[in-house]
Motif scaffolding. Structure first.
Motif, PDB file in Angstrom:
ATOM      1  N   THR A  89      -4.651   1.489   0.860  1.00  0.00           N
ATOM      2  CA  THR A  89      -3.471   2.014  -0.394  1.00  0.00           C
ATOM      3  C   THR A  89      -2.081   1.427  -0.215  1.00  0.00           C
ATOM      4  O   THR A  89      -1.013   1.281  -0.629  1.00  0.00           O
ATOM      5  N   ILE A 115      -2.929  -0.147  -2.896  1.00  0.00           N
ATOM      6  CA  ILE A 115      -2.133   0.686  -4.372  1.00  0.00           C
ATOM      7  C   ILE A 115      -1.143   0.772  -4.509  1.00  0.00           C
ATOM      8  O   ILE A 115      -0.651   0.416  -6.059  1.00  0.00           O
ATOM      9  N   VAL A 116      -0.290   0.773  -3.242  1.00  0.00           N
ATOM     10  CA  VAL A 116       1.108   1.246  -3.613  1.00  0.00           C
ATOM     11  C   VAL A 116       1.791  -0.131  -4.478  1.00  0.00           C
ATOM     12  O   VAL A 116       2.586  -0.006  -4.926  1.00  0.00           O
ATOM     13  N   ALA A 126      -1.356   6.667  -4.099  1.00  0.00           N
ATOM     14  CA  ALA A 126      -2.213   5.853  -3.313  1.00  0.00           C
ATOM     15  C   ALA A 126      -2.587   7.994  -2.471  1.00  0.00           C
ATOM     16  O   ALA A 126      -3.237   7.977  -1.762  1.00  0.00           O
ATOM     17  N   THR A 180      -5.993   9.166  -3.377  1.00  0.00           N
ATOM     18  CA  THR A 180      -6.956   8.671  -2.626  1.00  0.00           C
ATOM     19  C   THR A 180      -7.339   8.213  -1.528  1.00  0.00           C
ATOM     20  O   THR A 180      -8.507   9.212  -1.076  1.00  0.00           O
ATOM     21  N   ALA A 205      -8.792   7.725  -8.966  1.00  0.00           N
ATOM     22  CA  ALA A 205      -8.267   7.365  -7.305  1.00  0.00           C
ATOM     23  C   ALA A 205      -8.969   8.330  -6.396  1.00  0.00           C
ATOM     24  O   ALA A 205      -9.025   8.278  -5.538  1.00  0.00           O
ATOM     25  N   VAL A 223       2.521   9.618   2.869  1.00  0.00           N
ATOM     26  CA  VAL A 223       2.583   8.614   1.672  1.00  0.00           C
ATOM     27  C   VAL A 223       3.917   9.128   0.267  1.00  0.00           C
ATOM     28  O   VAL A 223       4.692   8.681   0.212  1.00  0.00           O
TER      29      VAL A 223
END
Length: 430
Positions: free
Chosen positions: A46, A49-50, A67, A70, A125, A371
């Motif tokens: 995570t 990806i962020v 994220a 995902t 994702a 998120v």
């Protein structure tokens, strides 16, 4: 009537089921070491990806949304993966899963670096999340197979929580270091490589995986219902959603906070402090011979977590935020450990991998939602507004837990846990 005479050695072992005795379990190290390597990438995914998507798009909202896709994908597919592992064996599910995950992660990286539109990142994702290897639940299922109702099960649950949190000490630090000092894509590339190597090593340990229930002609026994039919599992899913909101809210909000004060490198350090608190509390939980019922322990631990999470948004310095993060982490471990321990009394052995993946998926889903919301809060409100998400998530989950806590009691002796799940042994009440 069974004899009540025991030797002093046996009595001591039963009353003090410590880590030393657990780690002497036959065959344990053959799956623990590769299992640790295989779950390490999960702590990097995570955040990697962020950091990558925020770098390429300039938006925490977009980064959080990718994220989140995902995480949602993982949450939806994880229970199905667990059910397949129960029916066909862990190796049969894990090997193709890690191959797909590595390929999808690299595709997502390439799309982000080439400024692909947001919809393309979302499309990549989905398989990235759906193929995340469920190594943690698989390791827990192996412990259940090896221990078979031993008092060491609570110690094993604590040990697994500590192992998970140790990966969350190392993972964010590694992802942050790679993305900020090497290349924004380095975190996700490394995650894909570690998943492939660690997952294949874990899958190779065939001797310790739980056996697949088969019919007389050798075919896998078909089960007609999911572990989700157990009422207590549904209550645990809600509580784990709240825990996921803490992980997701912390990941985005810590990244935004450290950037706002001009110290982005502190992100991994602060998240590591948070995870270290979780790990230390997990060690303590496993060393205690609990006399309080696990249902009551879960309520108390969760109330403490909600209270601690409600203070995060007030932090105005890295030092204070680190102290509060440490406290929140110390409150998460008892709730996680107790929740996983309750699975043993609620769910039959042949469905526990699925049950564990429901809980892991709930954490991922809560993390994904957090998120997304925290990213929007950070973009649209003030710096640190994302910390409102862990507060809201844990308070809502606590209210649900208090209202439905009676469903966490195991089935009476001699009764099955849930109808339609095939042949099973009666599960005793803790």
């Amino acid at each position: 009537m069974a004899s009540t005479v025991t030797t002093s050695k046996d009595s001591a072992a039963t009353s003090r089921p410590g880590y030393g005795r657990l780690l002497r379990t036959r065959g344990a190290w053959t799956f623990l070491l590769p299992g640790f390597a295989a779950r390490q990438p999960f702590a990097m995914l995570t955040l990697s990806i962020v950091l990558l998507v925020q770098h390429t798009t300039g938006s925490y909202g977009a980064a959080g949304a990718v994220a989140a896709v995902t995480g949602v994908s993982m949450a939806l597919f994880a229970p199905y993966t667990g059910r397949l592992a129960d029916r066909h064996g862990q190796r049969a599910v894990l090997v193709p899963g890690v191959l797909v995950h590595a390929a999808a992660g690299l595709a997502l990286t390439a799309l982000a670096l080439n400024d692909a539109p947001l919809w393309a990142l979302f499309a990549a994702a989905v398989p990235t999340g759906a193929s995340v290897p469920q190594v943690g639940p698989m390791v827990r299922a192996r412990w259940g197979f090896r221990l078979k109702g031993s008092p060491l099960m609570a110690t094993a649950a604590a040990f697994e929580s500590v192992t998970d949190e140790f990966t969350f000490v190392v993972g964010p630090l590694l992802a942050t270091a790679l993305c900020t000092t090497v290349d924004p894509s380095a975190g996700l590339v490394t995650e894909a490589a570690l998943t492939l190597v660690g997952g294949l090593l874990f899958a190779a340990q065939k001797g310790t995986q739980p056996p697949v229930a088969t019919t007389a002609d050798g075919h896998p026994r078909v089960r007609h219902a999911s572990a989700l039919r157990v009422p207590g599992v549904r209550v645990l899913i809600v509580t784990f959603l709240g825990i996921g909101s803490v992980f997701g809210g912390m990941q985005v909000s810590l990244a935004a906070f450290t950037e706002s004060i001009g110290e982005p490198g502190l992100n991994g350090v602060l998240y590591g402090v948070f995870a270290a608190g979780n790990m230390l509390a997990g060690l303590a939980c496993g060393a205690i011979a609990w006399k309080v019922a696990p249902q009551r322990r879960l309520v108390v631990a969760y109330a403490a977590l909600a209270l601690a999470a409600s203070a995060l948004w007030t932090a105005d310095s890295a030092l204070l935020l680190g102290a509060l993060g440490l406290l929140v982490g110390m409150c998460i471990a008892p709730a996680l450990i107790t929740g996983y321990t309750l699975v043993e009394s609620l769910v039959p052995a042949g469905a526990r991998t699925e049950a564990f993946t429901w809980l892991t998926g709930a954490v991922a889903l809560g993390q994904a939602a957090a998120v997304t919301v925290a990213g929007q809060f950070e973009d649209r409100l003030w710096d640190g507004a994302g910390f409102l998400v862990p507060m809201g998530g844990t308070l809502l989950a606590l209210a649900t837990l208090l209202a439905l806590r009676s469903r966490l009691a195991g089935a009476p002796r001699g009764r099955t846990v849930a109808r339609g799940m095939g042949h099973r042994e009666p599960v005793a009440v803790d």
